[in-house]
Design a protein around this motif. Structure first.
Motif, short mmCIF file in Angstrom:
data_model
loop_
_atom_site.label_atom_id
_atom_site.label_comp_id
_atom_site.label_asym_id
_atom_site.label_seq_id
_atom_site.Cartn_x
_atom_site.Cartn_y
_atom_site.Cartn_z
N LEU A 244 40.30 46.62 41.80
CA LEU A 244 38.96 46.30 42.33
C LEU A 244 38.82 46.75 43.79
O LEU A 244 37.75 47.22 44.19
N ALA A 245 39.90 46.59 44.56
CA ALA A 245 39.84 46.98 45.98
C ALA A 245 40.19 48.46 46.12
O ALA A 245 41.17 48.83 46.77
N THR A 246 39.40 49.30 45.46
CA THR A 246 39.59 50.75 45.52
C THR A 246 38.22 51.40 45.75
O THR A 246 37.20 50.82 45.34
N PRO A 247 38.18 52.57 46.34
CA PRO A 247 36.88 53.24 46.53
C PRO A 247 36.23 53.58 45.19
O PRO A 247 35.01 53.68 45.10
N GLU A 248 37.05 53.74 44.14
CA GLU A 248 36.49 54.09 42.83
C GLU A 248 35.69 52.94 42.22
O GLU A 248 34.84 53.17 41.35
N ALA A 249 35.95 51.70 42.62
CA ALA A 249 35.24 50.54 42.06
C ALA A 249 33.88 50.43 42.74
O ALA A 249 33.65 49.56 43.60
N VAL A 250 32.96 51.30 42.37
CA VAL A 250 31.71 51.43 43.10
C VAL A 250 30.76 50.25 42.90
O VAL A 250 29.89 50.00 43.73
N ALA B 182 51.23 47.97 31.19
CA ALA B 182 50.45 46.89 31.80
C ALA B 182 48.99 47.31 31.92
O ALA B 182 48.67 48.50 31.99
N TRP B 183 48.15 46.29 31.93
CA TRP B 183 46.69 46.48 32.00
C TRP B 183 46.25 45.77 33.28
O TRP B 183 46.41 44.56 33.41
N LEU B 184 45.75 46.54 34.24
CA LEU B 184 45.43 45.96 35.55
C LEU B 184 43.92 45.81 35.74
O LEU B 184 43.16 46.68 35.33
N GLY B 185 43.52 44.74 36.38
CA GLY B 185 42.12 44.55 36.73
C GLY B 185 41.97 44.37 38.22
O GLY B 185 41.49 45.25 38.94
N THR B 186 42.44 43.24 38.72
CA THR B 186 42.26 42.88 40.13
C THR B 186 42.78 43.97 41.07
O THR B 186 42.11 44.31 42.05
N ALA B 187 43.95 44.52 40.78
CA ALA B 187 44.55 45.51 41.69
C ALA B 187 43.68 46.75 41.85
O ALA B 187 43.79 47.47 42.84
N GLU C 144 29.71 34.09 41.95
CA GLU C 144 30.84 34.30 41.04
C GLU C 144 31.61 35.54 41.53
O GLU C 144 31.14 36.66 41.34
N ILE C 145 32.71 35.31 42.21
CA ILE C 145 33.49 36.42 42.76
C ILE C 145 34.79 36.50 41.97
O ILE C 145 35.67 35.64 42.10
N VAL C 146 34.84 37.52 41.12
CA VAL C 146 35.90 37.57 40.10
C VAL C 146 37.13 38.31 40.63
O VAL C 146 37.04 39.47 41.03
N TYR C 147 38.24 37.61 40.65
CA TYR C 147 39.56 38.24 40.81
C TYR C 147 40.63 37.24 40.38
O TYR C 147 40.34 36.05 40.22
N GLY C 148 41.85 37.75 40.19
CA GLY C 148 42.91 36.90 39.68
C GLY C 148 44.02 36.69 40.68
O GLY C 148 43.94 37.11 41.85
N GLN C 149 45.09 36.06 40.21
CA GLN C 149 46.19 35.69 41.10
C GLN C 149 46.92 36.92 41.66
O GLN C 149 47.59 36.83 42.68
N PRO D 213 42.89 54.25 47.40
CA PRO D 213 42.51 54.98 46.19
C PRO D 213 43.29 54.49 44.96
O PRO D 213 44.48 54.14 45.09
N ALA D 214 42.63 54.46 43.81
CA ALA D 214 43.25 53.93 42.59
C ALA D 214 44.55 54.65 42.25
O ALA D 214 45.53 54.03 41.82
N ALA D 215 44.57 55.97 42.47
CA ALA D 215 45.78 56.73 42.14
C ALA D 215 46.96 56.26 43.00
O ALA D 215 48.09 56.16 42.51
N ASP D 216 46.69 55.95 44.28
CA ASP D 216 47.76 55.48 45.17
C ASP D 216 48.27 54.11 44.71
O ASP D 216 49.46 53.82 44.78
N VAL D 217 47.32 53.26 44.27
CA VAL D 217 47.71 51.91 43.80
C VAL D 217 48.64 52.05 42.60
O VAL D 217 49.73 51.44 42.56
N VAL D 218 48.24 52.86 41.64
CA VAL D 218 49.04 53.01 40.41
C VAL D 218 50.39 53.64 40.73
O VAL D 218 51.44 53.19 40.23
#
Ligand SMILES: Cc1cc2nc3c(=O)[nH]c(=O)nc-3n(C[C@H](O)[C@H](O)[C@H](O)COP(=O)(O)O)c2cc1C
Length: 215
Positions: free
Chosen positions: A83-89, A76-81, A171-176, A186-191
């Motif tokens: 975005l709400a990470t500290p890495e998304a500076v 899978a290829w994730l975008g929105t999930a 324009e505030i970009v996110y998906g369903q 943190p992104a690692a925790d999300v994944v």
């Protein structure tokens, strides 16, 4: 690797020798086409059994990941999930907060911001963004917006990441898949959380559906 939203572009990408196809559904945040992920993904997997396929659009928890893997995706290829990470500076705190607060049902597929930008996006491509006063006012009035686009264009040289976004007009970009995001992590925790839950689902569902252990 090539992300596609329709069969014509998938055909062109495969003919050009892409090593991976990303099948993106309309649930996705950002620019996307009109097909829903499940029918499009399965259509791509059937057509190109020899090409590795990633699924994109609406994936943000273990069940959605397990669903696309079961449908034939290789990942899978994730975008929105992410975005709400500290890495998304580059993503402003307001943007992250709106994703956390969203149940995923407050987005809209629109061409309004693309018309204002003046960039030549292909026919059939729009953008999934947070619904707001601007999208409500203009999404269904494209011809008028085209005529008045200059009024809404940011000043020349304006830094798109500078000022905080205005939830009413920006324009505030996110998906369903925002529905799966309940905090900034943190992104690692999300994944890891998504992968662990998918593994548990893939392990338990065959047993409950078929009455026998997964092999
Ligand atoms: C903020 C944001 C920006 C994006 N920018 C691009 C881009 O420049 N090019 C692209 O191919 N896809 C872009 N996408 C789409 C992603 O590649 C991906 O298909 C999508 O995020 C997957 O769906 P999801 O948001 O439900 O995870 C963007 C998505 C988001 C959320």
């Amino acid at each position: 690797m090539c992300q596609v939203q329709n069969y014509k572009d998938a055909e062109a990408a495969v003919a050009a020798g892409t090593d991976v196809l990303v099948a993106q559904g309309n649930e996705a945040g950002g620019h996307t086409g009109t097909m829903g992920l499940l029918p499009f993904l399965t259509g791509i997997v059937r057509r190109y059994p020899e090409v590795p396929v990633l699924a994109a659009g609406g994936i943000g928890d273990g069940r959605t990941l397990a669903a696309v893997l079961t449908a034939g995706a290789d990942g899978a290829w994730l975008g929105t999930a992410l975005l709400a990470t500290p890495e998304a500076v580059e993503v402003h705190d307001i943007h992250k907060r709106l994703i956390v607060e969203s149940y995923g049902d407050d987005t809209v597929w629109t061409r309004a911001y693309d018309i204002v930008s003046g960039l030549p996006w292909p026919i059939g491509i729009g953008e999934r963004v947070r619904r707001n006063r601007f999208t409500d006012e203009w999404s269904e009035r494209e011809a008028t917006l085209r005529d008045r686009a200059d009024e809404f264009r940011p000043a020349e040289g304006a830094d798109p990441f500078g000022a905080p976004p205005d939830p009413d007009i920006s324009e505030i970009v996110y998906g369903q898949s925002a529905s799966f995001v309940d905090g900034v992590r943190p992104a690692a925790d999300v994944v890891r959380a998504i992968s662990d839950e998918a593994e548990a689902v893939l392990d338990s569902r065959p047993r409950s559906l078929l009455g026998r252990p997964a092999t």
